[in-house]
Write an enzyme that holds these catalytic residues in place. Structure first.
Site, mmCIF file in Angstrom:
data_model
loop_
_atom_site.group_PDB
_atom_site.id
_atom_site.type_symbol
_atom_site.label_atom_id
_atom_site.label_comp_id
_atom_site.label_asym_id
_atom_site.label_seq_id
_atom_site.Cartn_x
_atom_site.Cartn_y
_atom_site.Cartn_z
ATOM 1 N N LYS A 54 -9.119 -0.206 -8.468
ATOM 2 C CA LYS A 54 -8.699 -0.340 -7.073
ATOM 3 C C LYS A 54 -7.449 -1.207 -6.960
ATOM 4 O O LYS A 54 -7.246 -2.131 -7.736
ATOM 5 C CB LYS A 54 -9.848 -0.967 -6.271
ATOM 6 C CG LYS A 54 -9.666 -0.827 -4.774
ATOM 7 C CD LYS A 54 -10.864 -1.354 -4.026
ATOM 8 C CE LYS A 54 -10.768 -1.019 -2.543
ATOM 9 N NZ LYS A 54 -9.453 -1.221 -1.945
ATOM 10 N N LEU A 82 -5.951 -2.007 1.436
ATOM 11 C CA LEU A 82 -5.969 -2.732 0.155
ATOM 12 C C LEU A 82 -7.004 -3.858 0.130
ATOM 13 O O LEU A 82 -6.749 -4.946 -0.384
ATOM 14 C CB LEU A 82 -4.579 -3.295 -0.171
ATOM 15 C CG LEU A 82 -3.491 -2.251 -0.444
ATOM 16 C CD1 LEU A 82 -2.130 -2.922 -0.600
ATOM 17 C CD2 LEU A 82 -3.817 -1.450 -1.690
ATOM 18 N N CYS A 138 3.668 0.143 -0.838
ATOM 19 C CA CYS A 138 3.345 -1.002 0.021
ATOM 20 C C CYS A 138 4.554 -1.390 0.877
ATOM 21 O O CYS A 138 5.700 -1.248 0.452
ATOM 22 C CB CYS A 138 2.929 -2.196 -0.828
ATOM 23 S SG CYS A 138 1.466 -1.911 -1.830
ATOM 24 N N LYS A 173 3.730 4.782 -9.254
ATOM 25 C CA LYS A 173 3.100 5.741 -8.346
ATOM 26 C C LYS A 173 4.077 6.071 -7.229
ATOM 27 O O LYS A 173 4.369 5.234 -6.368
ATOM 28 C CB LYS A 173 1.804 5.140 -7.785
ATOM 29 C CG LYS A 173 0.922 6.121 -7.033
ATOM 30 C CD LYS A 173 -0.422 5.468 -6.729
ATOM 31 C CE LYS A 173 -1.417 6.446 -6.160
ATOM 32 N NZ LYS A 173 -2.745 5.808 -5.936
#
Length: 328
Positions: A54, A82, A138, A173
């Site tokens: 995670k 998150l 983010c 990513k």
């Protein structure tokens, strides 16, 4: 007479020097910290080549207000925010409970500043994780909230900063919510990424018509599931054109629910395939996907899954353009 070398498993792959038992990767946020589905009868992390843990930040985060998840036609919106216990607790309390003989474990690093990415990456570098995935979707709090991953300059800065503090394989990513994913990939390769995960979720919204309110507490969330597969396939193919000359592998992801889906990503240019949303309604889906890939290889006379990577044949003289459309 020399001993005969053991036959290579058709599904086993080398990914950035790491040995994956299968090309399947369980995606970040879908299996917690590797223990999410261990109580499900028949589930085993051994059915995946790797597990992405995670998303983890420098300090603990409570996440967004509810609702955080909403089912959509052929997909799911999520805005978890998150939620995680912070990198120190993950490294000190959670990682020691994982069985590193069972599969490879990949940390997922998230942050609101370059400094936070550095802090979390450095902490994971000194841990047993096999690789580090950088979540550049983010928001950058120092730049008014624009996502790191939507700007090639900022993306490259994050990758370069993380590269300086770890020798572990770095997987970037990539976000689909940007103008030119291929250019972003090129910049990240120059900055030192070892691999890509393509794609992260698409931004979406759900509305309650009766109340005229946004369903998701955060108003918007990330769309995943089968609805985004066509977009993900195109993005994988576009990034593959940039990554292939440098030998940079791709984890293709977005809507994989079957062996056919996984095969399409491999053909488009992915070396490994991520499975995420499908796990929520079928925790044992990886078993059937692996079996389906094996059956395909046998039917087509192929010895190894590597032989499929990047074998897409485009129609006639047509080529896939970054801004391709049907027109009309």
């Amino acid at each position: 007479m020399s001993a005969k070398a053991p036959k290579r498993d058709p599904l086993a792959i080398d990914f950035c020097g790491l040995q994956f038992a299968t090309p399947l990767v369980l995606l970040s946020g879908c299996v917690g910290f590797g223990e999410e589905y261990t109580r499900v009868a028949g589930f085993s992390n051994r059915d995946a080549g790797a597990v992405c843990l995670k998303g983890t930040t420098g300090q603990p985060r409570l996440g967004n207000q509810p609702h955080r998840v909403f089912e959509t036609p052929q997909g799911m919106l999520n805005a978890i925010g998150l939620q995680n216990p912070g990198v120190d607790r993950v490294v000190e309390e959670i990682l020691p409970t994982l069985d590193f003989d069972e599969t490879r474990f990949i940390a997922n690093v998230s942050g609101s500043t370059i400094e936070e990415y550095i802090q979390v990456t450095r902490r994971f570098d000194a841990s047993p994780v096999d690789a580090i995935e950088i979540n550049i979707s983010c928001p950058n709090v120092k730049e008014g909230g624009v996502a790191f991953g939507n700007d090639p300059d900022m993306s490259a800065r994050v990758v370069a900063a993380c590269r300086q503090v770890t020798d572990k394989p770095l997987i970037t990513k990539l976000s689909p919510n940007q103008t030119d994913i291929a250019e972003n990939a090129r910049r990240c390769i120059e900055a030192g990424t070892d691999a890509f995960a393509v794609i992260n979720t698409l931004m979406g919204m759900a509305i309650d018509a009766e109340s005229r309110e946004a369903v998701i507490g955060n108003n918007q969330g990330g769309l995943s599931g089968p609805a985004i597969k066509p977009i993900a396939l195109l993005k994988v193919h576009q990034v593959f054109q940039v990554a292939r000359p440098h030998g940079v592998p791709i984890i293709g992801q977005g809507g994989v629910v079957s062996a056919t889906d996984a095969l399409e990503f491999l053909i488009a240019g992915a070396s490994a395939v991520g499975v995420g949303t499908a796990l929520f309604y079928d925790p044992l889906v990886c078993k059937s996907i692996n079996n389906g890939i094996r059956g395909y290889l046998q039917r087509h006379g192929l010895e190894h899954v590597d032989q499929l990577v990047g074998t897409l044949a485009l129609n006639g003289s047509a080529k896939v353009c970054r801004d391709a459309g049907t027109g009309g």
